[in-house]
Design an enzyme around this catalytic site. Structure first.
Site, PDB file in Angstrom:
ATOM      1  CG  ASP A   8      53.350  49.688 -16.132  1.00  0.00           C
ATOM      2  OD1 ASP A   8      54.438  48.952 -17.155  1.00  0.00           O
ATOM      3  OD2 ASP A   8      52.253  49.663 -16.723  1.00  0.00           O
ATOM      4  CG  ASP A  10      54.945  50.519 -22.219  1.00  0.00           C
ATOM      5  OD1 ASP A  10      54.249  51.088 -23.670  1.00  0.00           O
ATOM      6  OD2 ASP A  10      55.852  50.089 -22.746  1.00  0.00           O
TER       7      ASP A  10
END
Ligand SMILES: [Mg+2]
Length: 217
Positions: A8, A10
């Site tokens: 992922d 952020d």
């Protein structure tokens, strides 16, 4: 087949929390809407923007709020965002160990690449997969599957900071390593089925070596 690790973006690779919260506050205040406290806003990070705004505004206002957020956030993309400590070192280590690396984010692909480039991480990745127009967002596994396919190899694990990442990893058949320096909380990440919950990425290479052992012969 080369083992692929999906990250992922952020809250996992980069600390963008303040930049994201500031954009939500700016847009909600500008629309004359109440601003929830940071804990509530944090719990919604990683959801599609329209889903977050649907919790905060009448349905007819959601499209304009989403567009206003994109304008505000994209104009400042990366200005207040930095990789978390040790991230470039861990990524370099994984590449040297023979892992393919990919990103699977709820951002669109374009802004995701721009952000990675601005913080100096783009070159580590074989593929950056955003949740582009018409694609279902995590926890749907589609963005994770495309990230693995784009990197070319066999997906072994996903690294993320929210329960949506963990659920998407599970649904895509990958092991899940969850970090708590982003938006998620340890108890929730463990309850969602994370195989490993850790404060940072320090333990990631050793954990991956164990998880991917059966893929590397
Ligand atoms: Mg995240």
């Amino acid at each position: 087949m080369r083992p692929v690790v999906v990250f992922d973006l952020d809250g996992t690779l980069v600390d963008s929390l303040e930049e994201i919260l500031a954009s939500f506050r700016f847009v909600l205040t500008g629309a004359g809407l109440p601003v929830p406290d940071d804990a509530r806003l944090r719990s919604w990070i990683g959801l599609p923007l329209a889903e977050t705004f649907a919790r905060l505004a009448p349905p007819e206002a959601v499209a304009e709020l989403t567009a206003a957020y994109r304008r505000h956030y994209l104009a400042r993309l990366g200005h207040r965002t930095r990789p978390y400590p040790g991230v470039p070192e861990r990524l370099a280590e994984l590449r040297a160990a023979g892992f393919g690396l990919a990103v699977a984010t709820t951002k669109r692909s374009g802004p995701a690449k721009t952000l990675l480039e601005r913080v100096g991480l783009l070159g580590f990745f074989d593929h950056v997969q955003g949740t582009d127009e018409g694609m279902p967002a995590k926890p749907d596994p589609e963005v994770v599957r495309r990230a693995v396919a784009g990197a070319g190899g066999a997906g072994v694990a996903m690294v993320g900071d929210t329960v949506h990442d963990v659920a998407a990893a599970r649904a895509a058949g990958l092991a899940a390593y969850a970090v708590t320096w982003g938006a998620g909380r340890a108890e929730a990440l463990a309850a969602a089925g994370a195989d490993r919950v850790a404060p940072d990425l320090e333990a990631l290479p050793d954990w991956l070596a164990a998880v991917a052992g059966r893929f590397i012969v």
